[in-house]
Design an enzyme around this catalytic site. Structure first.
Site, short mmCIF file in Angstrom:
data_model
loop_
_atom_site.label_atom_id
_atom_site.label_comp_id
_atom_site.label_asym_id
_atom_site.label_seq_id
_atom_site.Cartn_x
_atom_site.Cartn_y
_atom_site.Cartn_z
N GLY A 80 3.69 -1.02 16.45
CA GLY A 80 3.91 -0.14 15.52
C GLY A 80 4.46 1.38 15.94
O GLY A 80 5.41 1.76 14.79
N ASP A 129 -6.63 6.22 14.19
CA ASP A 129 -7.80 5.83 13.39
C ASP A 129 -8.96 6.03 13.91
O ASP A 129 -9.61 7.14 13.94
CB ASP A 129 -7.43 4.29 12.88
CG ASP A 129 -8.25 3.85 11.80
OD1 ASP A 129 -8.53 4.41 10.82
OD2 ASP A 129 -8.52 2.39 11.90
N ARG A 136 7.27 -3.59 8.28
CA ARG A 136 7.37 -2.53 9.37
C ARG A 136 8.84 -1.61 9.04
O ARG A 136 8.98 -0.77 9.52
CB ARG A 136 7.71 -3.19 10.89
CG ARG A 136 6.36 -3.73 11.43
CD ARG A 136 6.41 -4.01 12.80
NE ARG A 136 5.49 -4.89 13.31
CZ ARG A 136 4.11 -4.33 13.77
NH1 ARG A 136 4.06 -3.16 13.85
NH2 ARG A 136 3.29 -5.37 14.24
P1 5GP Z 1 -7.61 2.86 16.63
O1 5GP Z 1 -8.08 2.45 17.79
O2 5GP Z 1 -7.22 4.48 16.54
O3 5GP Z 1 -8.62 2.36 15.49
O4 5GP Z 1 -6.61 2.16 16.27
C1 5GP Z 1 -5.18 2.44 15.86
C2 5GP Z 1 -4.49 1.33 15.72
O5 5GP Z 1 -4.94 0.53 14.50
C3 5GP Z 1 -2.78 1.53 15.18
O6 5GP Z 1 -1.91 1.74 16.20
C4 5GP Z 1 -2.55 0.37 14.20
O7 5GP Z 1 -2.05 -0.59 14.91
C5 5GP Z 1 -4.05 0.18 13.70
N1 5GP Z 1 -4.23 0.64 12.32
C6 5GP Z 1 -4.94 1.65 11.93
N2 5GP Z 1 -4.99 2.35 10.72
C7 5GP Z 1 -3.90 1.47 10.08
C8 5GP Z 1 -3.22 1.68 9.09
O8 5GP Z 1 -3.59 2.27 7.91
N3 5GP Z 1 -2.00 0.72 8.77
C9 5GP Z 1 -1.94 -0.16 9.67
N4 5GP Z 1 -0.73 -0.78 9.55
N5 5GP Z 1 -2.33 -0.20 10.94
C10 5GP Z 1 -3.30 0.65 11.35
#
Ligand code: 5GP
Length: 179
Positions: A43, A102, A164
């Site tokens: 990403g 996130d 993307r």
């Molecule tokens: P975390 O470990 O912080 O929950 O996850 C982060 C990862 O979750 C990001 O690098 C991404 O790959 C995915 N992610 C979290 N929120 C989103 C979103 O709103 N859209 C997309 N496409 N991926 C997300």
């Protein structure tokens, strides 16, 4: 606008203006130090590529790929390293570049992992932050935009490997998830 999108939340102009600002800020903060930027695949690729073109510093680029162990262990924050770095971290000034924070679980694992390799410094730069979803305390040093709790795509972020390449960030129509 792409026909699968319901709404654009960040336009190409807004993103490009903010990425340039972040680049200037990082340039000031690191001055003449040599920076190792680490992009988290996949990403962060688009953001990293644009960001480093606004860095007036000596810059190296490397990547890591990680995957979460899945739903059952998501809350444990255990992630698996699918691709490790080619560069050595020890003694380097490291900037971890992420698309979105996130829950923070992925990044907190990566920060612990990289710290154990003894960098000279370690900072986090994220394009997007969804602080309302946080499960672990982690605050980026550089943040492009704080956004509400919505699933977004574009500018590197995907849904099932699509979208993307969009130059803006938006929200998908609900029917796209039902296909
Ligand atoms: P975390 O470990 O912080 O929950 O996850 C982060 C990862 O979750 C990001 O690098 C991404 O790959 C995915 N992610 C979290 N929120 C989103 C979103 O709103 N859209 C997309 N496409 N991926 C997300």
């Amino acid at each position: 606008m792409h026909p699968d999108l319901q709404e654009i939340i960040l336009s190409e102009e807004q993103i490009q203006r903010r990425v340039a600002e972040l680049g200037r800020q990082i340039t000031r903060d690191y001055q003449d130090r040599h920076l190792l930027t680490i992009g988290i695949l996949r990403g962060a690729v688009i953001f990293l590529a644009d960001l480093i073109r606004h860095l007036d510093l000596p810059v190296a680029v490397d990547f890591m790929a990680v995957s979460s162990y899945g739903q059952a262990t998501a809350s444990s924050g255990v992630v698996r390293i699918l691709k490790d770095l080619d560069e050595t971290v020890t003694g380097r000034h490291v900037l971890l570049v992420e698309d979105i924070i996130d829950t923070g679980l992925t990044l907190s694992y990566l920060v612990d992992n990289l710290r154990s390799r003894r960098p000279a410094s370690l900072r986090i730069c994220t394009l997007l932050d969804k602080p309302s979803r946080r499960k672990v305390e982690i605050t980026p040093d550089y943040n492009g935009f704080t956004i509400p709790d919505r699933f977004v795509v574009g500018y590197g972020l995907d849904y099932a490997e699509n979208y993307r390449q969009l130059p803006y960030i938006g929200v998908l129509k609900p029917e796209v998830y039902r296909r």
